[in-house]
Scaffold this active site. Structure first.
Site, mmCIF file in Angstrom:
data_model
loop_
_atom_site.group_PDB
_atom_site.id
_atom_site.type_symbol
_atom_site.label_atom_id
_atom_site.label_comp_id
_atom_site.label_asym_id
_atom_site.label_seq_id
_atom_site.Cartn_x
_atom_site.Cartn_y
_atom_site.Cartn_z
ATOM 1 N N GLY A 7 0.507 5.637 -2.123
ATOM 2 C CA GLY A 7 0.254 4.000 -1.675
ATOM 3 C C GLY A 7 0.170 3.289 -2.970
ATOM 4 N N PHE A 8 1.025 2.448 -3.637
ATOM 5 C CA PHE A 8 0.798 1.705 -4.662
ATOM 6 C C PHE A 8 1.250 0.380 -4.581
ATOM 7 C CE2 PHE A 8 1.853 2.056 -9.575
ATOM 8 C CZ PHE A 8 0.499 1.647 -9.793
ATOM 9 N N ILE A 11 -3.609 -2.491 -2.540
ATOM 10 C CA ILE A 11 -5.013 -1.700 -3.021
ATOM 11 C C ILE A 11 -4.713 -0.676 -3.575
ATOM 12 C CG2 ILE A 11 -6.654 -0.438 -1.409
ATOM 13 C CD1 ILE A 11 -5.873 -1.969 1.138
ATOM 14 N N GLY A 12 -3.498 -0.161 -3.842
ATOM 15 C CA GLY A 12 -3.301 1.244 -4.665
ATOM 16 C C GLY A 12 -3.666 0.665 -6.022
ATOM 17 N N LYS A 124 -5.860 1.524 8.534
ATOM 18 C CA LYS A 124 -6.775 1.304 9.789
ATOM 19 C C LYS A 124 -5.959 2.113 11.070
ATOM 20 C CE LYS A 124 -6.054 -2.815 8.329
ATOM 21 N NZ LYS A 124 -5.726 -4.497 8.123
ATOM 22 N N ASP A 220 -5.465 -6.953 14.277
ATOM 23 C CA ASP A 220 -5.956 -6.352 13.307
ATOM 24 C C ASP A 220 -7.528 -6.034 13.482
ATOM 25 O OD1 ASP A 220 -5.870 -5.709 10.214
ATOM 26 O OD2 ASP A 220 -7.442 -7.424 10.260
ATOM 27 N N LYS A 224 -9.930 -2.644 13.573
ATOM 28 C CA LYS A 224 -11.097 -2.176 12.886
ATOM 29 C C LYS A 224 -12.161 -1.902 14.062
ATOM 30 C CE LYS A 224 -9.521 -5.399 9.225
ATOM 31 N NZ LYS A 224 -9.238 -6.795 9.036
#
Ligand code: HSE
Length: 337
Positions: A7-8, A11-12, A124, A220, A224
């Site tokens: 995954g880029f 976050i990546g 998640k 969402d 969590k």
């Protein structure tokens, strides 16, 4: 330690920035030498067993949008094949989340476990749907799974409860676990703006999900909450068990009226032994859960330590990567013991 980054996206990229920034510090302070041997996105991967140039990877992604364009080491290859064939210690799994199926992230995690790789994830979907199965498979293969970044971004929630508060029984967790809705409610109250105008701002800030319906419907937060219920309170539940109401019915007028009475309206997730719900609630203005803007907050009620509250940043590239880095360090230290 050798890392495969799956995954880029936001976050990546944050993970690579943080590894780049902290490389010397990690070596000097913890004796941890991190080398990223593969980076995957939907275009393919860049693979170099000697370690990739992280600045170059970030530049290539910025310019072409595809990691497969990385010179010499870029190639068109499937992610499962990379996880299976590239020798590494840890898979950092930060591919786009799917809270309806958990895929393809779930398959990436399982493949990593099967090939004896530890996993650090911010994802998640798979954890909110298949917590028991995924943690069970990790255990079966004798590898470590950590997922602090999946709830609350940089805010230390899971590891705080499981490790720092070890020995306590957590009786309930209440909190604001979604920055987008908190931002919207704060802004609507303060500036008396309508819902759609503020939602647009939240999207521009980059904190909303690709599909912002997941934020405003409470889904969402529910994902969590399901992760917290399983990991901290030992409940076997999924996102589908969460009683849910979002914030679409909240108006600037209702926020103003609550405020005049000494309250804020917040989208609160709450889990106890019996309860598992997400809904807008009145929170007294001077209560620790009344945090503003896009902040996240979690309040634990415990048998020994009483109430503990933690507040922090719930999204963002480098912020979320900070939780990922702490999980990597934790694995490194566990393996040294
Ligand atoms: N959309 C999420 C939020 C991002 O607003 O909190 C972090 O999970």
């Amino acid at each position: 330690m050798k890392i495969i980054l799956v995954g880029f996206g936001v976050i990546g990229k944050g993970v690579l920035k943080v590894i780049n920034l902290k490389k010397n510090h990690l070596l000097e302070k913890y004796g941890l030498d991190l080398s990223v041997v593969a980076i995957c996105d939907s275009s393919g991967a860049a693979i170099n067993k000697e370690g990739l140039d992280l600045e170059l990877a970030l530049k290539i992604k910025e310019e072409t949008g595809k990691i497969a364009s990385y010179p010499e080491f870029g190639q068109n290859i499937g992610i499962i094949e990379v996880i299976e064939s590239v020798p590494a210690d840890i898979v950092i799994e930060v591919s786009p989340t799917n809270i309806h199926t958990g895929e393809p992230a779930k398959s990436y995690m399982l493949k990593a476990f099967e090939t004896k790789k530890h996993v650090v994830s911010a994802n998640k979907g798979p954890l909110a749907l298949f917590f028991k199965e995924i943690t069970g498979v990790a255990k079966e293969h004798g590898v470590i799974l950590r997922y602090e970044a999946s709830v609350g971004g940089a805010t230390p929630i899971i590891n705080l409860a499981k490790e720092t508060l070890a020995g306590n029984r957590v009786k309930s967790i209440k909190g604001i676990l979604n920055g987008t809705t908190n931002y919207i409610l704060t802004k609507m109250e303060k500036e008396q703006l309508d819902f759609n105008t503020v939602l647009k701002e939240a999207q521009e800030l980059g904190i909303a999900e690709t599909n912002p319906h997941q934020d405003i419907s409470g889904l969402d937060t529910a994902a969590k909450l399901a992760i917290l219920a399983n990991s901290i309170m030992g409940r076997e539940v999924t996102i589908n068990d969460v009683v849910l109401e979002g914030i679409t019915r909240i108006t600037p007028e209702s926020l103003l009226m609550a405020n005049k009475g000494g309250y804020a309206i917040k989208l609160i997730g709450e889990v106890t032994d019996k309860k598992l719900e997400v809904c807008p609630k009145l929170v007294p203005i001077d209560h620790p859960l009344n945090v503003k803007g896009s902040l996240n907050v979690a309040m634990f009620n415990t048998d020994l330590a009483n109430d503990i509250v933690v507040v922090g940043t719930g999204a963002g590239d480098v912020e979320t990567a900070s939780a990922i880095l702490s999980d990597i360090l934790n694995i490194h230290q566990s393996l040294k013991k």
